[in-house]
Write an enzyme that holds these catalytic residues in place. Sequence first.
Site, short mmCIF file in Angstrom:
data_model
loop_
_atom_site.label_atom_id
_atom_site.label_comp_id
_atom_site.label_asym_id
_atom_site.label_seq_id
_atom_site.Cartn_x
_atom_site.Cartn_y
_atom_site.Cartn_z
N HIS A 88 9.32 5.17 38.96
CA HIS A 88 9.91 4.23 38.25
C HIS A 88 9.13 3.45 38.42
CE1 HIS A 88 13.79 6.18 37.29
NE2 HIS A 88 14.29 6.60 38.29
N CYS B 178 10.71 9.29 34.47
CA CYS B 178 12.11 10.03 35.38
C CYS B 178 12.30 11.15 33.82
CB CYS B 178 12.94 9.05 35.81
SG CYS B 178 13.79 9.93 37.75
N GLU C 196 8.71 1.00 36.47
CA GLU C 196 9.73 -0.38 36.87
C GLU C 196 10.39 -0.92 37.60
OE1 GLU C 196 10.66 2.09 35.81
OE2 GLU C 196 13.05 2.01 36.10
#
Lengths: 200, 252
Positions: free
Chosen positions: A176, A76, A178
């Site tokens: 993202h 990001c 994650e």
Amino acid sequence: MIAIIKYKAGNIASVSNALDRLGAHYYFAQSAQELESAKAVIFPGVGHAKTAMDSLKELGIDEWLKTTRKPVLGICVGMQLMYEGSTEGDTKGLGIIPGYLKKFDSEIDKVPHMGWNTIKKLKEHHLIHGLEDKKHLYFVHSFYAPVSEYTIAEGNYITPFSAVVAKDNFMGVQFHPEKSGSVGSKVLQNFLDLVYSQKK
Amino acid sequence: MLTKRIIPCLDIKEGRTVKGVNFEGLRDAGDPVELARRYSDEGADELVFLDITATLEKRKTLIELVKRISTEINIPFTVGGGIRSVEEIEELLKAGADKVSLNSSIVKDPELINRASEAFGAQAIVAAVDAKKVDDHWDVFIKGGTENTGKDALKWMTEVEERDAGEIMLTSMDRDGTKNGFDLELLSQVNKCVSIPVIASGGAGTIQHCIDAIKVANVDAVLAASIFHFKEIEISELKRVLGAEGIPIRPS
């Protein structure tokens, strides 16, 4: 081990939790010296580009990043800072990847681009190996990197933008991984595979 | 194409999940982490955890719970309830929350939105607005819907956007807990006033209600608690039907 850069703009809990789930070994690095012993680096980032860049400079990590030969994955804002600069707070970036970040046109659709969207593969790269174009990833951003020769997958919201970039040992993802469920985990796993399969 | 989000909301009290009708008569229904994982597996796009006792009893949301959630699930989640300061926000984000929702505190101290957004980025700041119809307009209510602030809800939402909130979670107090459908009139009005994403909350009872919120009021996300909580609607089934209706969704 993987070093996760710990600075003011990092969503490091999410990133470290994701690495835990993959069984990867990592540590948090807050200086160039600490980064030196890493096999590879994850460079997370959320929030304002200027705040993030200022924090990097304060820790003296900016110069180290520009010259490292280790694999670096920017996430990001981490990815965004790899570019030459951003109109967000008129921020000067690391200048690793040519190009400048622009803000999405809020006259056309809602900004930020927030939620799950697909990406389109433009080139083959190990980072997105095995990822199908119809799979969704989680995005949250108001600024975007235009598509360039370093774009390996593009997203499309208001305009096409760089969703995944790669230049030499530097890689970046606008989404993202994650927070993108199993698809995101796959991207992180690909990064780990790439790091640990590399010859010294 | 950016998909419409389905967001289950888990109301938390003393570390357990609860949900009542119009915020009263709470029923205990499970471990939040277990439920969070189930929702995530079923295809929830995000999760919201609201410590519903926090505002009334001035309690902080449980940091430990946030840490547990963050290690267990890999989709974005928001934490709300009684958050009053930049320090508290920082604590929650560091514990692993992706966003915080602010409600009563920003009504009392609107500047908190600016400070929080500057510190953590607009993407982390969700303005939660509880609106209730009073005569021909909607007022903003706080303290779990018990206190009318006299603020005009539409004007307030324009202000939270100007102050750089990243998103609005709009709950219709008239519909919350009723399962009679979202307040489409209110939601349609808001979407004309703001350009940040709007999450519709309050009133979901059927799949059709969710379709209406998206198709008629053009909301970006629908939030619901009890319909998911008591398995009245399965998230995977909801998504399948929305997809069949031509609504962009992330398949479960």
